[in-house]
Design an enzyme around this catalytic site. Structure first.
Site, PDB file in Angstrom:
ATOM      1  N   GLY A  27     163.474  47.972  41.277  1.00 52.90           N
ATOM      2  CA  GLY A  27     164.692  48.354  41.995  1.00 52.90           C
ATOM      3  C   GLY A  27     165.232  49.669  41.486  1.00 52.90           C
ATOM      4  O   GLY A  27     164.593  50.378  40.715  1.00 52.90           O
ATOM      5  N   VAL A  48     164.003  51.626  38.270  1.00 51.75           N
ATOM      6  CA  VAL A  48     163.582  50.685  37.241  1.00 51.75           C
ATOM      7  C   VAL A  48     162.207  50.150  37.600  1.00 51.75           C
ATOM      8  O   VAL A  48     161.959  49.771  38.746  1.00 51.75           O
ATOM      9  CB  VAL A  48     164.572  49.502  37.141  1.00 51.75           C
ATOM     10  CG1 VAL A  48     164.290  48.689  35.878  1.00 51.75           C
ATOM     11  CG2 VAL A  48     166.009  49.985  37.144  1.00 51.75           C
ATOM     12  N   ASP A  64     180.823  48.498  32.271  1.00 49.22           N
ATOM     13  CA  ASP A  64     180.481  48.246  33.678  1.00 49.22           C
ATOM     14  C   ASP A  64     180.045  46.792  33.845  1.00 49.22           C
ATOM     15  O   ASP A  64     178.969  46.517  34.364  1.00 49.22           O
ATOM     16  CB  ASP A  64     179.379  49.212  34.127  1.00 49.22           C
ATOM     17  CG  ASP A  64     179.160  49.171  35.637  1.00 49.22           C
ATOM     18  OD1 ASP A  64     180.132  48.854  36.363  1.00 49.22           O
ATOM     19  OD2 ASP A  64     178.040  49.424  36.090  1.00 49.22           O
ATOM     20  N   LYS A  82     179.689  43.415  35.454  1.00 49.35           N
ATOM     21  CA  LYS A  82     179.736  42.839  36.796  1.00 49.35           C
ATOM     22  C   LYS A  82     178.565  41.862  36.904  1.00 49.35           C
ATOM     23  O   LYS A  82     177.636  41.929  36.082  1.00 49.35           O
ATOM     24  CB  LYS A  82     179.655  43.933  37.865  1.00 49.35           C
ATOM     25  CG  LYS A  82     178.456  44.847  37.742  1.00 49.35           C
ATOM     26  CD  LYS A  82     178.569  45.999  38.715  1.00 49.35           C
ATOM     27  CE  LYS A  82     177.391  46.942  38.597  1.00 49.35           C
ATOM     28  NZ  LYS A  82     177.524  48.141  39.386  1.00 49.35           N
ATOM     29  N   ASP A  84     172.017  46.607  30.557  1.00 51.37           N
ATOM     30  CA  ASP A  84     172.539  47.965  30.771  1.00 51.37           C
ATOM     31  C   ASP A  84     173.759  48.336  29.941  1.00 51.37           C
ATOM     32  O   ASP A  84     174.653  49.029  30.431  1.00 51.37           O
ATOM     33  CB  ASP A  84     172.882  48.181  32.253  1.00 51.37           C
ATOM     34  CG  ASP A  84     171.635  48.278  33.084  1.00 51.37           C
ATOM     35  OD1 ASP A  84     170.542  48.314  32.493  1.00 51.37           O
ATOM     36  OD2 ASP A  84     171.739  48.307  34.315  1.00 51.37           O
TER      37      ASP A  84
END
Lengths: 605, 267
Positions: A16, A23, A131, A133, A149
């Site tokens: 993706g 990636v 970040d 989520k 990440d």
């Protein structure tokens, strides 16, 4: 890209794309499966972002927690940069929530506790995610949560209009993020995580808005419904804890993830020594937690972060280069035993110092009077034995040789450094060292120029470079004994300032800054003889060939021949243990690294 | 009658001009029923992706707008934008280097005395009427949302460090929300319509824009001088400006407007 090689990895399929790049699943030459993130060329155009990430990558590489997807290395490959991450075979929480709606309470609770544990561990190591989520939390088949990440997502959010990656997802953004003057800290990550929990337990977000400005308004002004309203199995204290983490004012939230985790309480359904987690097929796995508990050891320690970081840092810095050539360092986990050997620094009065300016390179030098000092420590075999050594008087540079001074030397002599001749120099990238093309004293990490850093120590220099400078300046490199005496004073303190543990006011170490700093910065960390940067900033070449064992009791200069020269002092990436004054390492004379610099000494003017 | 001018410049800091623009003023034939169309795009994405995205967005939007004969103007505009989005995404999937390209897109249609617009991103449309300037598009940007949410003021937005971040663009996601003019804007003689990217509105103040429009009057000159001004002010980004001068409204339209104004004021 499929079947193409990048570094030591062969790409097998696409996984993706994200805001920062694409990636790929890839396999190392040893057969290890990894996720390879290739940074967008447009992200790389922003040197500042890359530089920042580059420094952070070194810290990220140290994170070792079962709940965090590990960063294995970070390397350039042609025009691209690749980040190599642990490959996680699992499903994004985002996709699980999309297909199943809310999770059963017990399963959600387990994920919440695991993620809090992982974030607290990262926070203890000075890393925020920024970040959080559902798309950044991966759930494995065993029901284990893995945070993805760390630090990387931030790269895309700092990108500009020039990149399409700049589309911000603001669903999980804390209200303070909308105030450019307010600092983002762990409590901001806590807010984002609480929104993820809200979704896990209730199957939806606490707001219905879809327009960016309306979502911002919600974050800024509106109070969420208690999540227990939409989750009948949720105890009130869990609901209240989530609401507290969602407070608009960071001061009203928990201070850290541990507090949040404590407020959620324990999962009573799980026995003490085993965790029962349901996988997505409903099958129960009994997972002994002994191994996990051991692996999670770092976050349960109460010692300061600097101490905790020691093992990974030293291991990463030295394993590849030293163990492979038969080094025999034994790493001491506690870092305390070194103190056994060193005589406690008595409260000696600061000496009256003679400071001169050297006629050739105009460096400030301090006269170290003749006399004895204590050299070595019992902590590691390489530092043994502890000896009283006599040295004649000598001068040593008060500060490290700076970029400006080195520039002058180069201008006068036309000297080319080892790295310049090779066209590359050693740079530590993530956990590994790599020869990076273009790295030189003018661009020590191969990326960032030294422009504006006249007063930083010169780095990416070999022993040969350092010795050439000294010869030009009619000086010499200090012997290891001279260096150690200048650092420890007469009484053999563990650090230049004595035996107390370092902090960020004393030394540039442990990646607190992540790069070199001006040579005059750490006044508080100066040695008994007022010499600066004897701990951290950059490693310093010494004159001696490396050897171990008993030294000559008077003016030792090391063996007559050898293969490697001694370096001392630790650097801006090393932890506390490596910046002890008795710590020593050694490298070949032509070895050039972005962590290596030097200072000069001389017996006579 | 509408007189159109346009100018574009790479600016002082960028290596490539990733903006595109186009206009069509069909005087006769079937296209003339769809009016004059002006469109401007500010591309994003390295390795020329931004340039590709803005060219595709502009050309597809224009072709699609005139291709569609049966729908109303707002519906045609929306379809044109959606088609542009689809085509940019399609192109982005053909090459590794183009895969994250995107673009802003702003378009106006002038037909008789009416103007319709559509917008995605932070390129802007202004109407200038003597000393008044009003922005008829809404920026889809992080700071514009902050202003709307009441977190910062408009003044703070001007210098906000994240003023370059946009929240909507062509070419990023299959689903696209397009801002459309709900009602046509009724035009008057002597007005100017300006379309521009943030390379202009980020560098040249509204006051400076009015001053240049009033001084140079002709759309071509105005665009050139606006670009010069943005460059004088630093030119940190590509600069593209289109200007349409409304210099003649038909007598019928004038009468119709007078009648409409009369009935509106009588209510």
């Amino acid at each position: 890209m499929i079947d193409q090689k990048m570094g030591d990895y062969t790409i097998s399929r696409s996984l993706g794309k994200g805001g920062f790049g694409s990636v790929w699943k890839a396999e190392s030459s040893e057969g290890r499966q990894v996720a390879l993130k290739v940074l967008h060329p447009q992200v790389l155009e922003n040197q500042k972002v890359v530089r920042k990430f580059f420094h952070e990558a070194m810290i990220l590489a140290k994170l070792d927690h079962p709940g965090i997807c590990r960063l294995l290395e970070f390397f350039p490959d042609g025009d691209n940069y690749a980040i190599v991450m642990e490959y996680i075979d699992g499903t994004e929480l985002k996709d699980i929530l999309r297909t199943t709606g809310k999770l059963p309470f017990d399963q959600g609770f387990s994920i919440a506790k695991q993620t809090l544990d992982a974030f607290q561990y990262a926070h203890n190591n000075g890393i925020l995610h920024r970040d959080i989520k559902p798309a950044n939390i991966m759930i494995t088949g065993n029901g284990d949560a893995k945070i993805m990440d760390f630090g990387i997502a931030k790269m895309s959010s700092t990108a500009s209009h020039d990149t399409a990656a700049s589309m911000l997802s603001i669903h999980y953004v804390p209200p303070e993020r909308f105030d450019k003057n307010s600092e983002v800290d762990a409590r901001s990550d806590l807010y984002s995580l609480a929104l993820v929990f809200y979704e896990i337990f209730t199957g939806g977000k606490p707001f219905e808005a879809t327009e960016t400005s309306e979502i911002m308004f919600w974050h800024l002004n509106e109070i969420p419904d208690p999540p227990e309203k939409y989750c009948e199995d949720m105890p009130p204290h869990v609901s209240n804890a989530i609401l507290k983490a969602l407070e608009k004012n960071p001061d009203d939230r928990f201070n850290d993830f541990k507090e949040f985790s404590d407020a959620l309480g324990h999962d009573d359904a799980t026995p003490d020594d085993a965790t029962v987690i349901m996988d997505t097929t409903g099958k129960a796995y009994e997972k002994a937690v002994t191994a996990a508990a051991q692996a999670r050891q770092p976050q349960t320690e109460t010692k300061p972060a600097g101490k905790k970081l020691f093992i990974p840092i030293v291991a990463a810095a030295v394993v590849v280069l030293v163990l492979s050539i038969g080094g025999y360092f034994v790493f001491n986990k506690s870092g305390d035993t070194a103190g056994d050997t060193a005589t406690a620094q008595t409260a000696a009065k600061p000496p009256k110092l003679e400071e001169i300016t050297h006629p050739v390179d105009k460096s400030k030098m301090i006269l170290i009077p003749k006399g004895e000092f204590i050299m070595g420590s019992e902590a590691y075999s390489a530092e043994q034995p502890v000896q009283t050594i006599h040295l004649n008087k000598y001068y040593i540079d008060k500060y490290l040789v700076t970029n400006k001074q080195f520039q002058k030397f180069v201008e006068k002599t036309g000297y080319q450094t080892s790295a310049e001749k090779n066209g590359k120099g050693m740079v530590r990238i993530g956990r590994r060292w790599k020869e990076v093309e273009g790295a030189s004293w003018k661009q020590p990490d191969g990326l960032s120029s030294i422009d504006g850093q006249d007063d930083h120590p010169v780095s990416q220099v070999s022993y040969k470079d350092a010795a050439s400078y000294c010869k030009w300046a009619k000086k010499n490199l200090p012997t290891e004994a001279q260096w150690e005496k200048a650092a420890r004073g007469p009484n053999g303190g563990m650090f230049p300032w004595g035996d107390s543990e370092p902090n960020d006011t004393m030394a540039n170490f442990d990646n607190i800054v992540g790069s070199t700093t001006p040579v005059t910065k750490y006044e508080k960390g100066k040695s008994f003889f007022s010499i600066h940067d004897m701990a951290g900033n950059v490693y310093q070449w010494c004159r001696d060939w490396y050897d171990t064992g008993e030294r000559k009791p008077k003016n030792p200069t090391g063996p007559k021949t050898g293969e490697e020269r001694v370096i001392k002092g630790g650097s801006f990436v090393e932890g506390m243990e490596s910046i002890r004054s008795s710590n020593r390492d050694r490298y070949e004379p032509s070895y050039s690294s972005f962590l290596f610099g030097f200072r000069c000494a001389c017996e006579d003017l | 009658m509408v007189t159109i001018g346009a100018a574009t410049h790479i600016g002082q800091e960028k290596k490539e001009n990733q903006d595109s623009y186009a206009f069509n003023q069909p005087e006769r034939g079937p296209d003339s029923a769809k009016g004059t169309f002006l469109v401007l795009a500010d591309g994003m994405g390295g390795h020329s992706g931004g340039k590709h995205a803005s060219i595709i967005a502009v050309s597809v939007a224009m072709a699609e707008y005139y291709r569609n004969r049966s729908d109303s103007i707002p519906v045609s505009l929306e379809k044109a934008f959606i088609k542009a989005n689809t085509e940019v995404i399609k192109k982005s999937q053909t090459s590794e280097e183009l895969k994250d390209m995107g673009s802003t897109l702003v378009a106006v249609v002038i037909i008789s005395d009416k103007m319709y617009f559509a917008n995605v991103g932070d390129s802007r449309g202004y109407i200038i009427d003597d000393n008044n300037i009003s922005q008829f598009t809404e920026d889809h940007s992080f700071v514009a949302s902050l202003v709307k949410a009441g977190a910062i003021t408009e003044e703070e937005a001007l210098t906000h460090p994240e003023r370059n971040i946009i929240t909507r663009a062509i070419g990023l996601k299959p689903e696209l929300k397009v801002d459309l003019s709900e009602q046509p804007v009724i035009l008057k003689e002597g007005q100017y319509i300006i379309l521009c990217c943030d390379g202009l509105h980020g560098s040249v103040s509204n006051g400076e824009i009015i001053k240049i429009v009033k001084k140079y009057k002709k759309p071509g000159y105005i665009c050139e001088k606006l670009v010069d001004k943005a460059n004088e002010n630093g030119g940190p980004d590509n600069i593209t400006v289109m200007t349409a001068m409304i210099d003649n409204i038909s007598l019928m339209s004038k009468l119709k407007n007078m009648f409409l104004n009369f009935t509106r004021s009588s209510k």
